[in-house]
Design a protein around this motif. Structure first.
Motif, PDB file in Angstrom:
ATOM      1  N   LEU A 181       0.840  -1.206   0.000  1.00 56.46           N
ATOM      2  CA  LEU A 181       0.000   0.000   0.000  1.00 56.46           C
ATOM      3  C   LEU A 181       0.871   1.250   0.000  1.00 56.46           C
ATOM      4  O   LEU A 181       0.630   2.190  -0.760  1.00 56.46           O
ATOM      5  CB  LEU A 181      -0.912   0.002   1.231  1.00 56.46           C
ATOM      6  N   ALA A 182       1.914   1.238   0.832  1.00 53.75           N
ATOM      7  CA  ALA A 182       2.804   2.401   0.905  1.00 53.75           C
ATOM      8  C   ALA A 182       3.519   2.624  -0.422  1.00 53.75           C
ATOM      9  O   ALA A 182       3.664   3.759  -0.875  1.00 53.75           O
ATOM     10  CB  ALA A 182       3.831   2.201   2.019  1.00 53.75           C
ATOM     11  N   PHE A 183       3.942   1.537  -1.076  1.00 54.10           N
ATOM     12  CA  PHE A 183       4.661   1.678  -2.342  1.00 54.10           C
ATOM     13  C   PHE A 183       3.742   2.254  -3.421  1.00 54.10           C
ATOM     14  O   PHE A 183       4.156   3.111  -4.203  1.00 54.10           O
ATOM     15  CB  PHE A 183       5.217   0.313  -2.784  1.00 54.10           C
ATOM     16  N   VAL A 184       2.493   1.782  -3.429  1.00 56.57           N
ATOM     17  CA  VAL A 184       1.537   2.239  -4.458  1.00 56.57           C
ATOM     18  C   VAL A 184       1.218   3.728  -4.295  1.00 56.57           C
ATOM     19  O   VAL A 184       1.173   4.467  -5.273  1.00 56.57           O
ATOM     20  CB  VAL A 184       0.256   1.380  -4.386  1.00 56.57           C
ATOM     21  N   ILE A 185       1.019   4.159  -3.056  1.00 60.14           N
ATOM     22  CA  ILE A 185       0.658   5.571  -2.854  1.00 60.14           C
ATOM     23  C   ILE A 185       1.877   6.475  -2.768  1.00 60.14           C
ATOM     24  O   ILE A 185       1.732   7.702  -2.737  1.00 60.14           O
ATOM     25  CB  ILE A 185      -0.199   5.766  -1.588  1.00 60.14           C
ATOM     26  N   ALA A 186       3.079   5.878  -2.750  1.00 62.46           N
ATOM     27  CA  ALA A 186       4.288   6.689  -2.560  1.00 62.46           C
ATOM     28  C   ALA A 186       4.512   7.664  -3.712  1.00 62.46           C
ATOM     29  O   ALA A 186       4.850   8.826  -3.494  1.00 62.46           O
ATOM     30  CB  ALA A 186       5.504   5.791  -2.389  1.00 62.46           C
ATOM     31  N   ARG A 187       4.327   7.156  -4.928  1.00 60.77           N
ATOM     32  CA  ARG A 187       4.672   7.974  -6.082  1.00 60.77           C
ATOM     33  C   ARG A 187       4.021   9.363  -6.092  1.00 60.77           C
ATOM     34  O   ARG A 187       4.692  10.386  -6.218  1.00 60.77           O
ATOM     35  CB  ARG A 187       4.287   7.267  -7.359  1.00 60.77           C
TER      36      ARG A 187
END
Lengths: 287, 334
Positions: free
Chosen positions: B98-104
């Motif tokens: 989840l963090a990786f997906v919303i990080a960008r």
């Protein structure tokens, strides 16, 4: 959905938005004047509302707003302290300090007033417009919000303090060079805006009631209204908060029970992640 | 002190400190529970120390990622009968993903707006957990989570397992900051544009670190739910995220041991302060003072340099004066 429903959503939303606007506008004024997001804005509103509820009518609202002004002076003092200690190069530190102040205020409210939901007796009676019921309290909230906005506009455009605030907002260095007492102006901005948030707190305790946990909710609402239209400033914050009130009222009616509480936070994420706010709005970039 | 010795100083301090407190726990058993609490907070705070202190990227969603990890494991173990030894994987991976997906979209934001976005993310997660109905247990939460594998409910065993995880994170942190990647992270903190021009893949590096921080927080959530046996929306959430930030700022965001020191201070202060309602007042005031007087916390770079000078000075006194510098043949003496 009938016309009556639409009218009622709009009326409820605008009434809610009127309270939200008095949270978002002071946050935006402090932001443009000092480059600091005052995270403790919600705290001023809650303290004001709680004090007003405990003291009761007719003096409660006045005492509540005075309490909010005192907290604003404290926040302004912290801001000046950072400048005095030359730690102001990182605005994030000051924002974290206001965040810490919000936590302290929330704790203070919990210790003093407990966990009970507090409210003041709203104005009785309602109006019927094309079948839609609009309470007098809603109309009062809207009226107070408009009056405060007009007063703020007059202050910013016509008064010496307002002109100094605008000069400090454009460029604090240039303002200092022409003799504006920038730090005093910024301090007074914190105090003055805390007073506006205090008025919001009084309206909120009349309209919807509050607990100590409302501190964080009000801060989220204030920031959401401030950034929703993608521009920093009191007028975009006012309209953003009004829009947020309508969106929240509609969400309350159509989303499953309680999910509307997440709407302001979701809007913050969507607006900021979409890139609508210019990056320079948050970095203290000055001409 | 040479580089290799510095690499292992922080882990050594953790091991020695842990052993000392656990020995004291033989006299006062409640210390084992306190060590568990400190270890839990340390596990959530250490990654924040890395991404904020070294990378300049603040995240106020660590508590919520821990909650996600805890809920994931609780749901898998109580509803689907999975063993905690297996549920640890999704407990780490789900928050990380989840963090990786919303990080960008969010990590390109300046520090201030990033802080507010991550705080809002935590609120949205909390609302979702509160309104999740029977799936998340709503406001009541989920109970009946099985105990940790191997150690079960033994407080000493639980503390040892948890602090073993903390030690691994400390070792990784110490090595990372002195590696090429760690120096890239510092470059990103100082100037993102310059870092990019020097070939650092800023979005990927930050997204990976953000995801790793969320994953480690998810691991802490796994420890929490299987030690306590229960998780509710209020257990780990936005308030926990705020406390974690306090620990990192107080202890020292630039020091490896800073978050652990902050976690220890926070836990002991919570134990000794009267009245839970007034804790926020105390911590808020302390945080304001720390931010004004020592923004880099107790273990600030200045404090660390001073300590190194003091210990280096004592080391020289013990071994006698330094030998004279003798120029090599052909070199002129300076």
């Amino acid at each position: 959905m009938t016309v009556v429903h639409v009218l009622e959503f709009l009326a409820n939303g605008i009434a809610l938005g009127a309270v939200y606007a008095l949270l978002a506008v002071p946050m935006s004024v402090v932001w443009v004047t000092t480059d600091v997001i005052d995270v403790s804005t919600g705290g001023y509103a809650v303290v004001s509302g709680m004090v007003a509820a405990v003291v009761g009518m007719p003096f409660g609202p006045i005492v509540g707003v005075l309490a909010a002004l005192a907290l604003g002076a404290l926040a302004g003092g912290v801001f000046l302290g950072f400048h005095k200690l030359r730690k102001q190069r990182d605005a994030m530190l000051i924002v974290l300090a206001t965040f810490a102040l919000m936590l302290a205020i929330e704790s203070g409210v919990l210790s003093t007033f407990g966990t009970d939901n507090r409210f003041l007796e709203p104005l009785p009676g309602a109006l019927k417009v094309s079948g839609a019921v609009i309470t007098y309290q809603s109309l009062f909230n809207l009226g107070v919000s408009i009056v405060v906005m007009i007063a703020l506009a007059a202050l910013l455009k016509l008064s010496p303090l307002g002109l100094q605030m605008r000069a400090s907002a454009i460029s604090d260095r240039a303002a200092m060079l022409v003799g504006v007492a920038v730090r005093r102006t910024q301090f007074l901005t914190f105090v003055f805006c805390a007073g506006i948030a205090g008025i919001a707190g009084v309206l909120a305790v009349l309209a919807i009631g509050m607990t100590y946990a409302s501190t964080f909710i009000f801060t989220t609402v204030a920031f959401s209204g401030t950034v929703l239209l993608g521009k920093a400033g009191p007028l975009p914050a006012f309209w953003g908060a009004m829009l947020l009130g309508i969106v929240t009222a509609v969400s309350d009616a159509y989303l499953p029970n309680g999910w509307a509480a997440g709407v302001p936070s979701l809007l913050i994420i969507l607006v900021l992640a979409s890139g609508r706010m210019p990056a320079t709005a948050f970095t203290g970039a000055r001409p | 002190m040479n580089v290799k010795a510095r690499l292992w100083t922080a882990p050594a301090v953790v091991v020695v400190g842990f052993c000392l407190v656990m020995l004291l726990g033989l006299v006062r058993p409640s210390l084992h529970t306190t060590m568990f609490t400190i270890g839990l907070y340390a596990l959530i705070a250490l990654p924040l120390g890395l991404i904020y202190g070294q990378g300049g990227t603040i995240s106020l969603a660590q508590g919520s990622f821990a909650a996600l990890g805890a809920y994931t494991s609780a749901i898998l173990t109580t509803r689907y009968g999975l063993s905690p030894a297996l549920s640890i994987v999704p407990a780490i991976l789900l928050p990380a993903l989840l963090a990786f997906v919303i990080a960008r979209p969010i990590l390109r934001l300046p520090e201030l707006s990033l802080a507010l976005v991550t705080l809002s993310l935590g609120t949205v997660i909390a609302v979702g957990l509160q309104r999740g109905g029977d799936f998340t247990g709503s406001f009541v939460g989920l109970s009946g989570a099985p105990p940790l594998p191997i150690v079960g409910k033994n407080p000493v065993g639980t503390a040892i397992l948890l602090w073993a995880a903390v030690l691994v994170v400390v070792v990784m942190y110490s090595h990372f900051v002195r590696s090429l990647r760690g120096r890239s992270l510092n470059a990103i903190r100082v100037d993102r544009l310059l870092a990019e021009s020097m070939g650092v893949n800023v979005p990927l590096d930050l997204a990976t670190l953000f995801a790793a921080a969320a994953g480690i927080a998810g691991l802490a959530g796994w420890f929490y739910v299987h030690s306590i046996g229960y998780i509710a929306p209020d257990s780990l959430g936005p308030e926990t995220s705020a406390s974690i930030l306090f620990m990192v700022v107080l202890g020292g965001r630039r020091a490896v041991l800073g978050p652990i020191l902050g976690a220890a201070f926070f836990t002991f202060a919570n134990d000794f302060l009267p009245g839970a309602e007034s804790h926020g007042l105390f911590f808020g005031t302390i945080l304001v003072l720390i931010l004004m007087l020592s923004p880099d916390g107790i273990l600030s770079p200045q404090a660390m340099r001073w300590m190194r000078r003091v210990f280096a000075g004592r080391g020289r006194k013990a071994s006698g004066p330094a030998p004279p510098v003798v120029p090599r043949a052909g070199e002129a003496a300076r």
